[in-house]
Design a protein around this motif. Structure first.
Motif, PDB file in Angstrom:
ATOM      1  N   GLY A  62       0.782  -1.233   0.000  1.00 14.98           N
ATOM      2  CA  GLY A  62       0.000   0.000   0.000  1.00 14.98           C
ATOM      3  C   GLY A  62       0.810   1.276   0.000  1.00 14.98           C
ATOM      4  O   GLY A  62       0.282   2.356   0.278  1.00 14.98           O
ATOM      5  N   GLY A  63       2.088   1.209  -0.318  1.00 14.67           N
ATOM      6  CA  GLY A  63       2.870   2.437  -0.357  1.00 14.67           C
ATOM      7  C   GLY A  63       4.359   2.176  -0.414  1.00 14.67           C
ATOM      8  O   GLY A  63       4.801   1.124  -0.865  1.00 14.67           O
ATOM      9  N   VAL A  64       5.131   3.152   0.075  1.00 15.61           N
ATOM     10  CA  VAL A  64       6.585   3.073   0.032  1.00 15.61           C
ATOM     11  C   VAL A  64       7.129   2.851   1.437  1.00 15.61           C
ATOM     12  O   VAL A  64       6.416   2.981   2.434  1.00 15.61           O
ATOM     13  CB  VAL A  64       7.186   4.372  -0.560  1.00 15.61           C
ATOM     14  N   PHE A  65       8.408   2.490   1.497  1.00 22.39           N
ATOM     15  CA  PHE A  65       9.083   2.354   2.786  1.00 22.39           C
ATOM     16  C   PHE A  65       9.548   3.733   3.231  1.00 22.39           C
ATOM     17  O   PHE A  65      10.434   4.330   2.622  1.00 22.39           O
ATOM     18  CB  PHE A  65      10.269   1.399   2.670  1.00 22.39           C
ATOM     19  N   ARG A  66       8.925   4.254   4.277  1.00 23.75           N
ATOM     20  CA  ARG A  66       9.246   5.597   4.757  1.00 23.75           C
ATOM     21  C   ARG A  66      10.451   5.554   5.689  1.00 23.75           C
ATOM     22  O   ARG A  66      10.468   4.822   6.675  1.00 23.75           O
ATOM     23  CB  ARG A  66       8.052   6.175   5.524  1.00 23.75           C
ATOM     24  N   TRP A  67      11.482   6.346   5.341  1.00 27.18           N
ATOM     25  CA  TRP A  67      12.626   6.488   6.225  1.00 27.18           C
ATOM     26  C   TRP A  67      13.163   7.904   6.140  1.00 27.18           C
ATOM     27  O   TRP A  67      13.414   8.393   5.053  1.00 27.18           O
ATOM     28  CB  TRP A  67      13.740   5.498   5.862  1.00 27.18           C
ATOM     29  N   PRO A  68      13.342   8.605   7.251  1.00 28.35           N
ATOM     30  CA  PRO A  68      13.022   8.126   8.588  1.00 28.35           C
ATOM     31  C   PRO A  68      11.520   7.952   8.780  1.00 28.35           C
ATOM     32  O   PRO A  68      10.737   8.521   8.021  1.00 28.35           O
ATOM     33  CB  PRO A  68      13.581   9.229   9.496  1.00 28.35           C
ATOM     34  N   PRO A  69      11.109   7.165   9.787  1.00 24.07           N
ATOM     35  CA  PRO A  69       9.683   6.947  10.008  1.00 24.07           C
ATOM     36  C   PRO A  69       8.960   8.259  10.260  1.00 24.07           C
ATOM     37  O   PRO A  69       9.572   9.236  10.706  1.00 24.07           O
ATOM     38  CB  PRO A  69       9.644   6.044  11.257  1.00 24.07           C
ATOM     39  N   PRO A  70       7.659   8.317   9.987  1.00 19.18           N
ATOM     40  CA  PRO A  70       6.892   9.542  10.253  1.00 19.18           C
ATOM     41  C   PRO A  70       7.015   9.963  11.716  1.00 19.18           C
ATOM     42  O   PRO A  70       6.997   9.133  12.613  1.00 19.18           O
ATOM     43  CB  PRO A  70       5.441   9.143   9.901  1.00 19.18           C
ATOM     44  N   GLU A  71       7.153  11.265  11.907  1.00 20.84           N
ATOM     45  CA  GLU A  71       7.267  11.767  13.280  1.00 20.84           C
ATOM     46  C   GLU A  71       5.923  11.629  14.007  1.00 20.84           C
ATOM     47  O   GLU A  71       4.866  11.777  13.394  1.00 20.84           O
ATOM     48  CB  GLU A  71       7.674  13.255  13.256  1.00 20.84           C
ATOM     49  N   PRO A  72       5.944  11.362  15.324  1.00 22.39           N
ATOM     50  CA  PRO A  72       4.694  11.325  16.097  1.00 22.39           C
ATOM     51  C   PRO A  72       3.963  12.662  16.012  1.00 22.39           C
ATOM     52  O   PRO A  72       4.599  13.724  15.993  1.00 22.39           O
ATOM     53  CB  PRO A  72       5.168  11.040  17.527  1.00 22.39           C
ATOM     54  N   GLU A  73       2.632  12.612  15.964  1.00 21.60           N
ATOM     55  CA  GLU A  73       1.849  13.837  15.814  1.00 21.60           C
ATOM     56  C   GLU A  73       2.091  14.805  16.962  1.00 21.60           C
ATOM     57  O   GLU A  73       2.128  16.023  16.750  1.00 21.60           O
ATOM     58  CB  GLU A  73       0.358  13.489  15.711  1.00 21.60           C
ATOM     59  N   ASP A  74       2.250  14.279  18.180  1.00 22.76           N
ATOM     60  CA  ASP A  74       2.455  15.182  19.313  1.00 22.76           C
ATOM     61  C   ASP A  74       3.785  15.916  19.207  1.00 22.76           C
ATOM     62  O   ASP A  74       3.890  17.090  19.588  1.00 22.76           O
ATOM     63  CB  ASP A  74       2.365  14.420  20.632  1.00 22.76           C
ATOM     64  N   LEU A  75       4.819  15.252  18.630  1.00 25.99           N
ATOM     65  CA  LEU A  75       6.106  15.914  18.433  1.00 25.99           C
ATOM     66  C   LEU A  75       5.966  17.046  17.426  1.00 25.99           C
ATOM     67  O   LEU A  75       6.442  18.171  17.661  1.00 25.99           O
ATOM     68  CB  LEU A  75       7.157  14.907  17.961  1.00 25.99           C
ATOM     69  N   ILE A  76       5.323  16.783  16.303  1.00 26.28           N
ATOM     70  CA  ILE A  76       5.141  17.811  15.277  1.00 26.28           C
ATOM     71  C   ILE A  76       4.310  18.964  15.819  1.00 26.28           C
ATOM     72  O   ILE A  76       4.582  20.136  15.525  1.00 26.28           O
ATOM     73  CB  ILE A  76       4.483  17.195  14.023  1.00 26.28           C
TER      74      ILE A  76
END
Length: 348
Positions: free
Chosen positions: A244-258
């Motif tokens: 269902g998509g691509v390998f994300r690197w670095p992983p998506p940041e947590p919403e609370d961090l953003i």
């Protein structure tokens, strides 16, 4: 009708060769807009691949086979592996899409060349070329090597897996090279797989990738190698449809961090905020970016709210680019060193 399609395809192949030598990359882009393979699988007709593997496993030759052309990736000599990161992007008529392939050094080469304590940390910078991530990670193993419980290829695979996380294997295909040497001993690829699965480490590896593998003979003549390449890209398409998509690197940041980072930016950034917004990666066009800034200035009274409004639109329209790393790099471009130092605490 079939004759016309074949004729059109042959004409495009000729034009592609001319474009590479005479007309430049712009004309290749013109060709690619006419033939795009499965745009829902590869958005924009682009497929991104990362090659990984040990020294002398035939990894660079795999890159040449995928590109359907010799010498796209330099093949290392027997006496020394390559320490170069090789990147190639071109429209490949046989695949009807533009391929981006990254061939980094093996982990062993990075250890000897750079002396990095954690050699795999150096792989991070290669992933930026494939942003927002590769459609598939092709892990190359030589089928001609003897597989043992303490096999070096299996150990390096574990290092890569531990560094990138469990999500990596969901986007991985094992590529067994040197099938020209093993085909005479095993009547079918299945018989070879059955044999190597007697080794626990290889059985675990194949189970990790859900049994996804291909066999390549990089010594075959080019018509055969092109057919092998087509089968490999077909496997990549199946993988993308399943994952269902691509390998994300670095992983998506947590919403609370953003959310916390956006708050810091909104409350502590003063003059120059429009330059910062304009330098954020991922905007579809300069016009769209300017429209977002103008709308925020019209709707919000304070600078803080204007900045926050722009950041929210950016996160919604460019989700694959929303990361602390991209924000820190944008601050550096804008010479906002003080704010960059403030946000460094979130990278720990």
């Amino acid at each position: 009708m079939l004759f016309l399609v074949s004729k059109f395809r042959s004409t495009l192949e000729i034009l592609q060769l001319k474009s590479e030598s005479q007309l430049g990359i712009k004309f290749r882009g013109f060709i690619s807009c006419f033939i795009v393979s499965d745009p829902e699988v590869f958005p924009g007709g682009r497929c991104r691949l990362l090659l990984l593997g040990s020294n002398y496993c035939g990894k660079s030759s795999v890159g040449n086979t995928i590109m359907c052309k010799p010498d796209v990736f330099p093949v290392a000599s027997v006496s020394s592996g390559s320490n170069r990161v090789n990147v190639n992007e071109k429209f490949v008529v046989d695949h009807s899409c533009r391929l981006t392939v990254v061939d980094p050094p093996s982990p062993n080469n990075m250890r000897s060349a750079y002396g990095v304590p954690d050699i795999l940390l150096d792989l991070n910078r290669f992933m930026g070329v494939l942003h927002p991530g590769p459609h598939a990670v092709l892990y190359c193993l030589s089928s001609a090597r003897r597989f043992t419980p303490e096999d070096a290829q299996a150990r390096e695979y574990q290092q890569v897996k531990e560094h990138f996380g469990e999500d990596l294997v969901k986007h991985m295909i094992i590529v067994f090279t040197h099938w020209d040497r093993m085909g005479e001993y095993f009547p079918t690829p299945e018989s070879f797989i059955n044999e190597i699965q007697r080794v626990d480490s290889m059985k675990a590896l194949l189970e990790d990738v859900d049994g996804r593998y291909v066999m390549l003979n990089n010594k075959a003549d080019w018509p055969d190698r092109i057919q092998q390449s087509k089968r490999l890209v077909a496997e990549v398409k199946k993988l993308v449809e399943k994952s269902g998509g691509v390998f994300r690197w670095p992983p998506p940041e947590p919403e609370d961090l953003i959310t916390r980072v956006f708050f810091e930016l909104s409350t502590k950034m003063g003059s120059g905020w429009r330059d910062f917004i304009s330098f954020l990666p991922g905007w579809s066009s300069r016009e769209r970016m300017l429209a977002v800034i103008d709308q925020a200035r019209e709707d919000e009274k304070t600078v803080s709210n204007q900045i926050n409004a722009c950041l929210i639109v950016w996160s919604k329209e460019c989700p694959n680019y929303v990361s602390l790393r991209n924000i820190l790099e944008t601050l550096e471009k804008c010479n906002m060193r003080n704010l960059q130092m403030v946000l460094q605490k979130y990278s720990v």
